[in-house]
Design a protein around this motif. Structure first.
Motif, PDB file in Angstrom:
ATOM      1  N   THR A 112     -41.050  79.731  -4.200  1.00 16.44           N
ATOM      2  CA  THR A 112     -40.128  78.645  -4.507  1.00 16.44           C
ATOM      3  C   THR A 112     -38.754  78.770  -3.865  1.00 16.44           C
ATOM      4  O   THR A 112     -38.100  77.769  -3.596  1.00 16.44           O
ATOM      5  CB  THR A 112     -39.934  78.556  -6.030  1.00 16.44           C
TER       6      THR A 112
ATOM      7  N   ALA B 160     -37.467  81.839   4.968  1.00 18.48           N
ATOM      8  CA  ALA B 160     -36.198  81.726   4.262  1.00 18.48           C
ATOM      9  C   ALA B 160     -35.373  82.992   4.458  1.00 18.48           C
ATOM     10  O   ALA B 160     -35.920  84.084   4.647  1.00 18.48           O
ATOM     11  CB  ALA B 160     -36.439  81.493   2.769  1.00 18.48           C
TER      12      ALA B 160
ATOM     13  N   TRP C  35     -33.806  75.820   4.302  1.00 18.52           N
ATOM     14  CA  TRP C  35     -35.205  76.052   3.926  1.00 18.52           C
ATOM     15  C   TRP C  35     -35.582  75.175   2.737  1.00 18.52           C
ATOM     16  O   TRP C  35     -35.023  75.301   1.650  1.00 18.52           O
ATOM     17  CB  TRP C  35     -35.419  77.521   3.570  1.00 18.52           C
TER      18      TRP C  35
ATOM     19  N   PRO D  57     -39.010  74.312   0.659  1.00 18.93           N
ATOM     20  CA  PRO D  57     -40.439  74.620   0.532  1.00 18.93           C
ATOM     21  C   PRO D  57     -41.278  73.358   0.376  1.00 18.93           C
ATOM     22  O   PRO D  57     -40.836  72.376  -0.236  1.00 18.93           O
ATOM     23  CB  PRO D  57     -40.494  75.477  -0.741  1.00 18.93           C
TER      24      PRO D  57
ATOM     25  N   LEU E 197     -47.572  77.522  -1.746  1.00 20.15           N
ATOM     26  CA  LEU E 197     -46.668  77.212  -0.644  1.00 20.15           C
ATOM     27  C   LEU E 197     -47.501  76.883   0.586  1.00 20.15           C
ATOM     28  O   LEU E 197     -48.244  77.732   1.087  1.00 20.15           O
ATOM     29  CB  LEU E 197     -45.744  78.401  -0.359  1.00 20.15           C
TER      30      LEU E 197
ATOM     31  N   SER F 298     -46.137  74.999   3.527  1.00 19.03           N
ATOM     32  CA  SER F 298     -45.290  75.091   4.712  1.00 19.03           C
ATOM     33  C   SER F 298     -43.850  74.946   4.252  1.00 19.03           C
ATOM     34  O   SER F 298     -43.566  75.047   3.054  1.00 19.03           O
ATOM     35  CB  SER F 298     -45.663  74.014   5.748  1.00 19.03           C
ATOM     36  N   PHE F 299     -42.949  74.687   5.175  1.00 16.24           N
ATOM     37  CA  PHE F 299     -41.559  74.443   4.789  1.00 16.24           C
ATOM     38  C   PHE F 299     -40.905  73.549   5.826  1.00 16.24           C
ATOM     39  O   PHE F 299     -41.452  73.311   6.916  1.00 16.24           O
ATOM     40  CB  PHE F 299     -40.791  75.758   4.611  1.00 16.24           C
ATOM     41  N   ARG F 300     -39.762  73.017   5.488  1.00 18.41           N
ATOM     42  CA  ARG F 300     -38.995  72.153   6.376  1.00 18.41           C
ATOM     43  C   ARG F 300     -37.568  72.691   6.482  1.00 18.41           C
ATOM     44  O   ARG F 300     -37.123  73.473   5.644  1.00 18.41           O
ATOM     45  CB  ARG F 300     -38.936  70.721   5.838  1.00 18.41           C
ATOM     46  N   ARG F 301     -36.878  72.213   7.492  1.00 16.09           N
ATOM     47  CA  ARG F 301     -35.466  72.543   7.658  1.00 16.09           C
ATOM     48  C   ARG F 301     -34.672  71.265   7.885  1.00 16.09           C
ATOM     49  O   ARG F 301     -35.223  70.241   8.285  1.00 16.09           O
ATOM     50  CB  ARG F 301     -35.252  73.495   8.830  1.00 16.09           C
TER      51      ARG F 301
ATOM     52  N   GLU G 269     -34.921  67.274   3.753  1.00 18.95           N
ATOM     53  CA  GLU G 269     -35.918  67.608   2.749  1.00 18.95           C
ATOM     54  C   GLU G 269     -37.256  66.956   3.057  1.00 18.95           C
ATOM     55  O   GLU G 269     -37.319  65.942   3.766  1.00 18.95           O
ATOM     56  CB  GLU G 269     -35.437  67.182   1.364  1.00 18.95           C
TER      57      GLU G 269
END
Length: 614
Positions: free
Chosen positions: A34, A40, A244, A246, A386, A388-391, A394
């Motif tokens: 999270t 991150a 970062w 999530p 989890l 993937s993630f974004r930068r 959002e």
């Protein structure tokens, strides 16, 4: 979590520092999903590190988490809990790499890569001043997930076409204390160039105007090649939440997958997946898997494996994007059906889902509040993974696949996840009353205003004119259910003594669904002793709903709040602000957007009726 050992300076045997990696610190397993997941940055004392991809983790002792519905939707074979720290060894299975690479000394003001300070092993200090070093406050990132150090040399040597360091000078970093703004942060060089402040570096076009482009770096993935990227980089604070975001998916464990033969087979399915029936039967008998379950046979195990194989085969040919679009519909429809049906507790059985109606009738709630059903969820299990993630920006349902920052270099076969247990209350509205109300012209017009703003944002975020933009869920029904969940969470945090952040919502508002689940599913003890279930008893629910609607009828920011043409991030709310509807980020599954208090109580002039004031 441990850093990657530095390269040895000489050939031959590695140094002691290279042979034994130091332990950086401790992070809870849930935080690796999270807060401090792959990609991150984690601050440890006066150092900063980047959590590496899951393909570098040691998961040999990581527990397996089973949730077949969620695994099928995400296209993986299963889930693993992040490795736990082992006090008897220096490493704990989670790898990290130093980032940002640029550090500065607060005494001599040198600004350079960490390795050039020649710090002692396990220390981050200037070899000349013996002062603790400070990691760079600024990094650059792009909306495609790439991350890099801030280009200080290019920033101070504006217009210089040569590469960094070509002037032969030493960069410096200092603050003059004249102000708290970026104007006081000064970057200089010993070559004689005039000092330049960091003011203006956060402008959207600031780096592009200087010819600084994204180099496609992915430092969290070991050995990852730089990607070609045309997305303009943005300057960000190292500790900013924009670095970062999530992308998590979750599912409740519901029957039949959470009980019986399906639950028994789930941990062994990866082993059975490629085996024939005879091999499965032999393994079951040799390992005595059914010794505590005499009600099942080896044939039942084989049949369950075949059922799961058929379900996975039906997904062949469906790409990841299509599978993600189906996620909410398939996951939520199954949960809605299970929440609407009684699943009583059975003696001598380990159940992960217990759902029962209240002991008293809900006739008063049905006639006065339009509630068709109330169910008490006395036991539930939720798995959060989890993906993937974004930068920079959002996550959005319209995100291009280019925005998906991968958590491993190759296509992952498993994803990190954690499971939590809790309880909750499920409320379903009367479908006929809801259908009549949501066709009122006033509510249709208010929902259309939010939906147009949302679809405009989705179209802008998709980045692909040929790709159909997913429809916005901003219907009168969804706005009502979402606002109802928020006022119940706010009221129960006051009346029931729960922190609002320990309560969560789950909205079932698509198509013919019309329900809200408010539940606790946290890794600590907040709200795990039956307190939320008690709030669902008809007498208490009537009182809390009455009080919540009374609070919602007037906001301390009214009339501005109620009469606002739009509010919130990207104008995706109407009558909703921090004084009336907004919740902690951990409680709202929709990031506090698509909210309108008028859906509950109507507008003061009576032109727009609320569902509970019709």
């Amino acid at each position: 979590m441990r850093p990657v050992p530095p390269r040895t300076r000489r050939r031959g045997l590695p140094s002691a520092a290279a042979r034994t990696a130091r332990k950086l610190g401790e992070i809870r397993r849930a935080q690796l999903i999270t807060t401090y997941g792959v990609g991150a940055m984690v601050a440890v004392d006066n150092e900063s590190f980047l959590v590496r991809g899951i393909d570098s983790w040691d998961i040999s002792e990581a527990p397996v988490i089973s949730e077949p519905r969620l695994a099928r939707q995400l296209g993986v074979s299963g889930f693993r809990m992040p490795p736990a720290p082992d006090p008897d060894r220096a490493r704990d299975g989670v790898r990290a790499v130093r980032f940002p690479e640029m550090y500065s000394c607060p005494h001599c003001h040198q600004l350079q890569p960490f390795r050039k300070f020649n710090s002692a092993a396990g220390r981050a200090e200037c070899s000349a001043c013996q002062e603790n070093l400070v990691p760079s406050r600024f990094v650059i990132a792009c909306a495609h997930g790439h991350l890099d150090d801030f280009p200080y040399w290019k920033w101070v040597h504006r217009g210089n076409r040569t590469g960094p360091g070509s002037c032969g000078g030493q960069l410096t970093f200092r603050t003059d204390g004249s102000t708290a703004s970026l104007r006081a942060v000064l970057i200089g060089c010993s070559c004689g160039v005039e000092e330049v402040s960091m003011e203006g570096s956060f402008r959207r076009q600031a780096l592009r105007d200087l010819g600084i482009r994204c180099f496609g770096r992915r430092p969290w993935l070991k050995g990852a090649p730089d990607e070609s990227c045309q997305e303009p980089p943005r300057t960000l604070q190292r500790g900013s939440s924009s670095v970062w975001f999530p992308v998590m998916y979750s599912a409740l464990s519901i029957p039949p997958w959470s009980q019986g033969i399906a639950k028994l087979v789930a941990p062994y399915y990866p082993l059975f997946k490629e085996e024939d029936s005879a091999s499965i039967t032999t393994y079951v008998r040799m390992q005595k898997l059914l010794r505590h379950h005499p009600e099942f046979t080896a044939d039942d195990v084989v049949a369950e494996v075949e059922r799961r194989r058929a379900a996975e085969a039906s997904d062949d040919g469906i790409d990841a994007a299509e599978r993600a679009r189906n996620y909410r519909r398939e996951i939520y429809e199954g949960e809605y059906r299970s929440l609407s049906e009684p699943h009583p507790e059975v003696a001598d059985q380990e159940q992960e889902f217990v759902c029962e109606p209240p002991t008293a009738p809900i006739d008063a709630l049905r006639s006065s509040r339009g509630l068709a059903q109330v169910m008490l969820i006395k036991r539930l299990r939720e798995v959060r993974a989890l993906q993937s993630f974004r930068r920079v920006e959002e996550p959005s349902s319209a995100d291009s696949s280019l925005r998906e920052a991968s958590i491993s270099l190759s296509e992952p076969t498993w994803l990190p996840a954690f499971e939590v247990s809790g309880e909750g209350v499920f409320v379903r509205l009367d479908p006929e009353l809801l259908r009549d109300w949501e066709q009122k012209p006033g509510q249709v017009a208010r929902a259309a205003r939010i939906r147009e703003n949302h679809e405009r944002l989705l179209a802008a975020r998709s980045g692909d004119s040929d790709k159909p933009v997913p429809p916005s869920p901003a219907t009168p029904r969804f706005l009502l259910l979402h606002a109802l969940a928020h006022i119940l969470i706010n009221e129960w945090s006051l009346d029931g003594g729960y922190p609002a952040a320990s309560l969560r919502e789950r909205i079932y508002g698509e198509e013919d669904m019309a329900g809200v689940l408010v539940y606790t599913a946290t890794s600590d003890s907040a709200g795990s002793l039956g307190g939320v279930v008690t709030q669902g008893e008809p007498g208490r629910l009537e009182a809390s709903l009455r009080a919540a609607l009374h609070r919602a009828s007037w906001c301390s920011n009214d009339p501005l709040c109620m009469e606002a043409e739009s509010s919130g991030a990207d104008s995706l709310n109407l009558a909703a602000c921090h004084a009336c509807l907004l919740l902690p980020e951990t409680s709202c599954e929709n990031n506090n957007i698509l909210l309108d208090r008028a859906a509950l109580v109507g507008t003061p002039d009576g032109r727009v009726p609320g569902f509970f004031t019709r």
